[in-house]
Design a protein around this motif. Sequence first.
Motif, PDB file in Angstrom:
ATOM      1  N   LEU A  81      38.884  53.157  35.232  1.00  0.00           N
ATOM      2  CA  LEU A  81      37.461  52.967  35.517  1.00  0.00           C
ATOM      3  C   LEU A  81      37.253  52.318  36.891  1.00  0.00           C
ATOM      4  O   LEU A  81      36.342  52.688  37.635  1.00  0.00           O
ATOM      5  CB  LEU A  81      36.808  52.109  34.428  1.00  0.00           C
ATOM      6  N   ILE A  82      38.121  51.356  37.222  1.00  0.00           N
ATOM      7  CA  ILE A  82      38.034  50.718  38.535  1.00  0.00           C
ATOM      8  C   ILE A  82      38.282  51.748  39.631  1.00  0.00           C
ATOM      9  O   ILE A  82      37.598  51.782  40.653  1.00  0.00           O
ATOM     10  CB  ILE A  82      39.057  49.563  38.641  1.00  0.00           C
ATOM     11  N   SER A  83      39.258  52.623  39.392  1.00  0.00           N
ATOM     12  CA  SER A  83      39.646  53.585  40.423  1.00  0.00           C
ATOM     13  C   SER A  83      38.556  54.606  40.735  1.00  0.00           C
ATOM     14  O   SER A  83      38.497  55.131  41.847  1.00  0.00           O
ATOM     15  CB  SER A  83      40.926  54.314  40.012  1.00  0.00           C
ATOM     16  N   ILE A  84      37.690  54.899  39.771  1.00  0.00           N
ATOM     17  CA  ILE A  84      36.667  55.928  39.997  1.00  0.00           C
ATOM     18  C   ILE A  84      35.323  55.348  40.444  1.00  0.00           C
ATOM     19  O   ILE A  84      34.357  56.088  40.633  1.00  0.00           O
ATOM     20  CB  ILE A  84      36.459  56.808  38.742  1.00  0.00           C
ATOM     21  N   LEU A  85      35.267  54.041  40.625  1.00  0.00           N
ATOM     22  CA  LEU A  85      34.033  53.436  41.125  1.00  0.00           C
ATOM     23  C   LEU A  85      33.722  53.948  42.528  1.00  0.00           C
ATOM     24  O   LEU A  85      34.630  54.084  43.356  1.00  0.00           O
ATOM     25  CB  LEU A  85      34.170  51.910  41.176  1.00  0.00           C
ATOM     26  N   PRO A  86      32.469  54.232  42.838  1.00  0.00           N
ATOM     27  CA  PRO A  86      32.093  54.542  44.228  1.00  0.00           C
ATOM     28  C   PRO A  86      32.483  53.362  45.117  1.00  0.00           C
ATOM     29  O   PRO A  86      32.456  52.208  44.679  1.00  0.00           O
ATOM     30  CB  PRO A  86      30.577  54.710  44.163  1.00  0.00           C
ATOM     31  N   PHE A  87      32.809  53.627  46.360  1.00  0.00           N
ATOM     32  CA  PHE A  87      33.361  52.571  47.214  1.00  0.00           C
ATOM     33  C   PHE A  87      32.445  51.362  47.338  1.00  0.00           C
ATOM     34  O   PHE A  87      32.916  50.223  47.398  1.00  0.00           O
ATOM     35  CB  PHE A  87      33.704  53.127  48.595  1.00  0.00           C
ATOM     36  N   ARG A  88      31.147  51.575  47.369  1.00  0.00           N
ATOM     37  CA  ARG A  88      30.231  50.436  47.493  1.00  0.00           C
ATOM     38  C   ARG A  88      30.377  49.505  46.285  1.00  0.00           C
ATOM     39  O   ARG A  88      30.477  48.285  46.446  1.00  0.00           O
ATOM     40  CB  ARG A  88      28.783  50.935  47.612  1.00  0.00           C
ATOM     41  N   LEU A  89      30.398  50.089  45.083  1.00  0.00           N
ATOM     42  CA  LEU A  89      30.585  49.284  43.870  1.00  0.00           C
ATOM     43  C   LEU A  89      32.011  48.746  43.770  1.00  0.00           C
ATOM     44  O   LEU A  89      32.238  47.641  43.282  1.00  0.00           O
ATOM     45  CB  LEU A  89      30.252  50.125  42.637  1.00  0.00           C
ATOM     46  N   PHE A  90      32.954  49.551  44.238  1.00  0.00           N
ATOM     47  CA  PHE A  90      34.367  49.169  44.212  1.00  0.00           C
ATOM     48  C   PHE A  90      34.585  47.856  44.968  1.00  0.00           C
ATOM     49  O   PHE A  90      35.264  46.934  44.476  1.00  0.00           O
ATOM     50  CB  PHE A  90      35.201  50.301  44.837  1.00  0.00           C
ATOM     51  N   TYR A  91      33.988  47.742  46.162  1.00  0.00           N
ATOM     52  CA  TYR A  91      34.185  46.517  46.941  1.00  0.00           C
ATOM     53  C   TYR A  91      33.316  45.359  46.462  1.00  0.00           C
ATOM     54  O   TYR A  91      33.674  44.187  46.663  1.00  0.00           O
ATOM     55  CB  TYR A  91      33.983  46.809  48.431  1.00  0.00           C
ATOM     56  N   LEU A  92      32.218  45.662  45.797  1.00  0.00           N
ATOM     57  CA  LEU A  92      31.466  44.589  45.122  1.00  0.00           C
ATOM     58  C   LEU A  92      32.293  44.017  43.980  1.00  0.00           C
ATOM     59  O   LEU A  92      32.323  42.801  43.758  1.00  0.00           O
ATOM     60  CB  LEU A  92      30.135  45.133  44.593  1.00  0.00           C
ATOM     61  N   PHE A  93      32.988  44.911  43.270  1.00  0.00           N
ATOM     62  CA  PHE A  93      33.883  44.461  42.198  1.00  0.00           C
ATOM     63  C   PHE A  93      35.029  43.626  42.781  1.00  0.00           C
ATOM     64  O   PHE A  93      35.434  42.611  42.203  1.00  0.00           O
ATOM     65  CB  PHE A  93      34.441  45.665  41.433  1.00  0.00           C
ATOM     66  N   SER A  94      35.540  44.046  43.941  1.00  0.00           N
ATOM     67  CA  SER A  94      36.601  43.286  44.595  1.00  0.00           C
ATOM     68  C   SER A  94      36.122  41.878  44.956  1.00  0.00           C
ATOM     69  O   SER A  94      36.883  40.904  44.840  1.00  0.00           O
ATOM     70  CB  SER A  94      37.077  44.015  45.854  1.00  0.00           C
ATOM     71  N   ASP A  95      34.869  41.758  45.377  1.00  0.00           N
ATOM     72  CA  ASP A  95      34.306  40.437  45.672  1.00  0.00           C
ATOM     73  C   ASP A  95      34.293  39.556  44.426  1.00  0.00           C
ATOM     74  O   ASP A  95      34.582  38.356  44.490  1.00  0.00           O
ATOM     75  CB  ASP A  95      32.880  40.579  46.214  1.00  0.00           C
ATOM     76  N   LEU A  96      33.963  40.165  43.289  1.00  0.00           N
ATOM     77  CA  LEU A  96      33.961  39.422  42.029  1.00  0.00           C
ATOM     78  C   LEU A  96      35.375  38.985  41.659  1.00  0.00           C
ATOM     79  O   LEU A  96      35.596  37.834  41.262  1.00  0.00           O
ATOM     80  CB  LEU A  96      33.371  40.295  40.915  1.00  0.00           C
ATOM     81  N   VAL A  97      36.323  39.889  41.804  1.00  0.00           N
ATOM     82  CA  VAL A  97      37.718  39.566  41.516  1.00  0.00           C
ATOM     83  C   VAL A  97      38.192  38.431  42.418  1.00  0.00           C
ATOM     84  O   VAL A  97      38.868  37.497  41.972  1.00  0.00           O
ATOM     85  CB  VAL A  97      38.620  40.808  41.692  1.00  0.00           C
ATOM     86  N   CYS A  98      37.812  38.497  43.681  1.00  0.00           N
ATOM     87  CA  CYS A  98      38.200  37.455  44.631  1.00  0.00           C
ATOM     88  C   CYS A  98      37.645  36.092  44.216  1.00  0.00           C
ATOM     89  O   CYS A  98      38.343  35.079  44.286  1.00  0.00           O
ATOM     90  CB  CYS A  98      37.715  37.821  46.031  1.00  0.00           C
ATOM     91  N   PHE A  99      36.394  36.080  43.765  1.00  0.00           N
ATOM     92  CA  PHE A  99      35.795  34.822  43.294  1.00  0.00           C
ATOM     93  C   PHE A  99      36.613  34.233  42.144  1.00  0.00           C
ATOM     94  O   PHE A  99      36.902  33.036  42.114  1.00  0.00           O
ATOM     95  CB  PHE A  99      34.352  35.067  42.847  1.00  0.00           C
ATOM     96  N   LEU A 100      37.006  35.093  41.209  1.00  0.00           N
ATOM     97  CA  LEU A 100      37.793  34.634  40.058  1.00  0.00           C
ATOM     98  C   LEU A 100      39.188  34.173  40.482  1.00  0.00           C
ATOM     99  O   LEU A 100      39.662  33.114  40.062  1.00  0.00           O
ATOM    100  CB  LEU A 100      37.914  35.753  39.022  1.00  0.00           C
ATOM    101  N   VAL A 101      39.841  34.981  41.311  1.00  0.00           N
ATOM    102  CA  VAL A 101      41.212  34.687  41.726  1.00  0.00           C
ATOM    103  C   VAL A 101      41.282  33.442  42.602  1.00  0.00           C
ATOM    104  O   VAL A 101      42.163  32.595  42.431  1.00  0.00           O
ATOM    105  CB  VAL A 101      41.810  35.903  42.480  1.00  0.00           C
ATOM    106  N   TYR A 102      40.334  33.320  43.515  1.00  0.00           N
ATOM    107  CA  TYR A 102      40.377  32.226  44.488  1.00  0.00           C
ATOM    108  C   TYR A 102      39.686  30.958  43.981  1.00  0.00           C
ATOM    109  O   TYR A 102      40.263  29.870  44.017  1.00  0.00           O
ATOM    110  CB  TYR A 102      39.735  32.701  45.790  1.00  0.00           C
TER     111      TYR A 102
END
Length: 291
Positions: A15-36
Amino acid sequence: MQFIVYIIAFPLLWLISILPFRLFYLFSDLVCFLVYRIIGYRKKIVRENLALTFPHLSNAERKKIEKKFYHHMCDMFLEMIKTMSITPEEMEKRFHVTNIELVHEYAKQGKSVILVASHYASYEWLLTINPKIGFQGIAVYKKIANPYFDKLIRKIRSKYNTELVETRKAIPTMAQNQRDGKLSMYGLASDQSPKLDRIFHSMKFMGIEVPVHTGAEMLAKKYDLSVIMVKVKKVSRGYYEAAFLSIADNPNDYKNFDITEKYLKEVEKQILEAPEFYLWTHKRWKHRVNK
């Protein structure tokens, strides 16, 4: 249990892999918040590494690099997942090679090569260059403990017909290919810290005397393989540019460890240019000489 973890995780990864790039990088921002911010993944190691290698910078300056690094790291690892579904056409736009003709010259000479890379920018998307090089691309990698995830990673990384070979099988593979006359490019990440029983040389890397990986140079000399380096640059979010650099055409003409030092000095240049794109979570300086 390993299989259960895999079957739970796989649908989420897809599901992550098929996200449109705009949503994909918004998701990455969320992951970064959690990880960092929440988990603080390897934050102590990152800060120690930055303090060791950039002692002249203030805490605020190093903190700025640290934050940028975590954003990049999350992007990069999620981009590996994106490889599951991204089209070759889209990948071509996002990972551009500037001087592929240098590699083609080696192919024309009929000589296999070792490609040394570093844990910088997008070393995962580097595997997508295989259809362009004129060689059989062979990436040497460390096997993952979970066999199901190992199979998935192999599938993702071999999508562009790159052959993956475990570290312990690298030498037999090279020997067999040489006997068969199989033209190959062997990809090795050679900037990590070596195991204690595999230390043959040390040098100053980012100003600190540390043991260094010499495997690529030793293999190049053993099998008379030219050594080239690929330097990957992050142009903007989700876009990278790769350039090849000749390190040693006739490795046996070089003194021992000169090839290794030449390569690592180029890695150092990359890091100094934009340190946020290096993989600071690795314990690269754990075996310092004369601490």
